[in-house]
Design an enzyme around this catalytic site. Structure first.
Site, PDB file in Angstrom:
ATOM      1  N   ASP A 191      20.252  17.997  26.021  1.00  0.00           N
ATOM      2  CA  ASP A 191      20.571  19.380  25.645  1.00  0.00           C
ATOM      3  C   ASP A 191      20.158  19.663  24.207  1.00  0.00           C
ATOM      4  OD1 ASP A 191      21.734  19.671  28.177  1.00  0.00           O
ATOM      5  OD2 ASP A 191      23.742  19.185  27.424  1.00  0.00           O
ATOM      6  N   ASP A 204      27.780  14.549  30.198  1.00  0.00           N
ATOM      7  CA  ASP A 204      27.887  15.108  28.847  1.00  0.00           C
ATOM      8  C   ASP A 204      28.923  14.308  28.077  1.00  0.00           C
ATOM      9  OD1 ASP A 204      26.011  17.195  29.140  1.00  0.00           O
ATOM     10  OD2 ASP A 204      27.504  18.497  30.068  1.00  0.00           O
TER      11      ASP A 204
END
Length: 172
Positions: free
Chosen positions: A145, A123
């Site tokens: 995401d 991330d």
């Protein structure tokens, strides 16, 4: 021989674009941002960081012994295969629905690649607010995401128009 109606499978190119964009941005993150630091400050409320998520959304189950890697990988495979099947059954004229399914597929596979090859998801997008008592940060996330969230949002929006589709009008 019965003719088949054009289905949503051509939208899989969008899934492929999501996967490529997700993997390229993660590659850039891993190679140009030091792990676990404040990263690159882009805006007063946004940094590019380099963190790992061993769990699911918001690091759900990240502190477990490792079984969650395989559980979430399996879940991503089931979701991707399920949405490909649904996309095949969805008429091509239902563009927004097909787009939503394609985004889900691309996002699921983007994070699946990380789980299978790395054991965690990379991330790098971090939004936060500085307050007098500290920093309130939204959990870091990635392109995959975003694709899943936008796909879910589109499905919700499209569902509001479902009555029209039931009445015989197709989604445009």
């Amino acid at each position: 021989m019965a003719q088949t109606k054009p289905n949503g499978l051509p939208f899989l190119w969008i899934s492929l674009l999501v996967i490529i964009l997700d993997q390229v941005t993660k590659y850039l993150c891993v190679n140009f941002i030091e792990y676990g630091t404040a990263g690159i400050n882009v805006l007063p409320f946004f940094n590019l960081v380099h963190v790992y998520n061993f769990g699911a959304a918001f690091s759900f189950l990240a502190d477990k012994s490792g079984w969650q890697r395989w559980f979430f990988a399996g879940l991503a495979i089931v979701i991707a295969v399920g949405f490909v099947y649904i996309l095949k059954k969805t008429p091509k004229t239902h563009k927004w629905t097909c787009l939503a399914y394609a985004l889900f597929i691309g996002g699921a596979i983007g994070n699946l690649i990380d789980r299978l090859f790395l054991g965690y998801v990379v991330d790098f997008l971090l939004f936060y607010i500085k307050t007098d008592s500290g920093i309130l940060a939204y959990p870091a996330f990635n392109v995959a995401d975003i694709a899943v969230c936008v796909g879910a949002f589109l499905l919700v929006i499209v569902s509001f128009g479902a009555k029209k589709a039931v009445d015989g009008k197709s989604e445009k």
